[in-house]
Design an enzyme around this catalytic site. Structure first.
Site, PDB file in Angstrom:
ATOM      1  N   HIS A 146      -2.462  -3.264   8.324  1.00 55.34           N
ATOM      2  CA  HIS A 146      -3.649  -3.596   9.091  1.00 55.34           C
ATOM      3  C   HIS A 146      -4.874  -3.062   8.368  1.00 55.34           C
ATOM      4  CE1 HIS A 146      -2.537   0.488  10.306  1.00 55.34           C
ATOM      5  NE2 HIS A 146      -3.816   0.693  10.555  1.00 55.34           N
ATOM      6  N   LYS A 201       0.344  -0.584   3.961  1.00 56.90           N
ATOM      7  CA  LYS A 201      -0.392  -0.629   5.218  1.00 56.90           C
ATOM      8  C   LYS A 201      -0.487  -2.076   5.676  1.00 56.90           C
ATOM      9  CE  LYS A 201      -4.852   0.913   7.109  1.00 56.90           C
ATOM     10  NZ  LYS A 201      -6.193   1.445   6.745  1.00 56.90           N
TER      11      LYS A 201
END
Length: 226
Positions: free
Chosen positions: A106, A104
């Site tokens: 963010h 991921k």
């Protein structure tokens, strides 16, 4: 056999996780038994499952670890349920950690869920069942990439006691390849001992015919380290 092991075998049957019949595995092998950990779906089932894992982990690894790592995806609920149970049963706070299939970029960024891993951490890996060692092959480099982390061992729920890539069981092959112990809550030997010609809720699951099928399966696929 320890009482919790016999309880766990009956629990797998009650939850329809452990089944007997004719099954084709991903490997193509025709098996008279099958285990599907995805059938644990309720809060009470996951609570009990965590307790059985916690007892087995404590038996084999004591309190000599800091983090329980559950590989995505099935390892995520296994690790969270087990650290909760471990805290309740043994009064020690173990952190849980899992990986994402895709990193991921963010918010809570990175490849990991839950706790981060840092130098000096001692890790136990938790899985449902291991037949080929492929998951550990993917998981091992992820854990090693986080720093100077020591893997204390692996815990699965069922040792199928059949050949992995060679003549040894998948659990034995993992120990040989990576150097850490691999254990199971119960083995198929335990399952047969517990259920053979013994009724569960009024029904005998492993009768003479099924026992013969299991014996025949192990003549063909049984691991040399059994």
């Amino acid at each position: 056999m320890e009482a919790y092991k016999e309880e766990f075998i009956n629990f797998m049957v009650e939850c329809d996780v452990l089944k007997f019949g004719d099954f084709t595995l991903k490997s193509g092998r025709k098996s008279p038994f099958f285990m599907n950990a995805g059938a644990y779906v309720t809060g009470s089932q996951l609570s009990r499952l965590g307790e059985y894992y916690a007892k087995a982990i404590h038996e084999h690894y004591g309190d000599d670890f800091d983090v329980l790592f559950g590989p995505a995806y099935k390892g995520i609920p296994l690790s969270t349920a087990t650290v909760i149970a471990y805290s309740r049963l043994y009064g020690k706070e173990i952190r849980y950690c899992s990986n994402r299939k895709e990193a991921k970029d963010h918010g809570d960024a990175g490849i990991l869920l839950g706790s981060s891993l840092k130098d000096g951490d001692r890790v136990v890996i938790i899985e449902d069942v291991t037949t080929s060692g492929k998951s550990i092959e993917e998981t091992f480099p992820i854990i090693q990439a986080q720093g100077k982390v020591e893997i204390k061992g692996l815990m699965v729920s069922l040792n199928r006691m059949e050949k992995g890539k060679g003549t040894k069981s998948a659990l034995a092959e993992i120990t040989d390849l990576y150097g850490f112990p691999a254990n199971a809550i119960v083995s198929m030997c335990d399952v047969v001992e517990c259920l053979y010609n013994k009724p569960v809720n009024g029904k005998v699951l492993i009768d003479d015919k099924l026992k013969a099928a299991i014996d025949e399966y192990y003549k063909q696929y049984g691991a040399s380290d059994n």
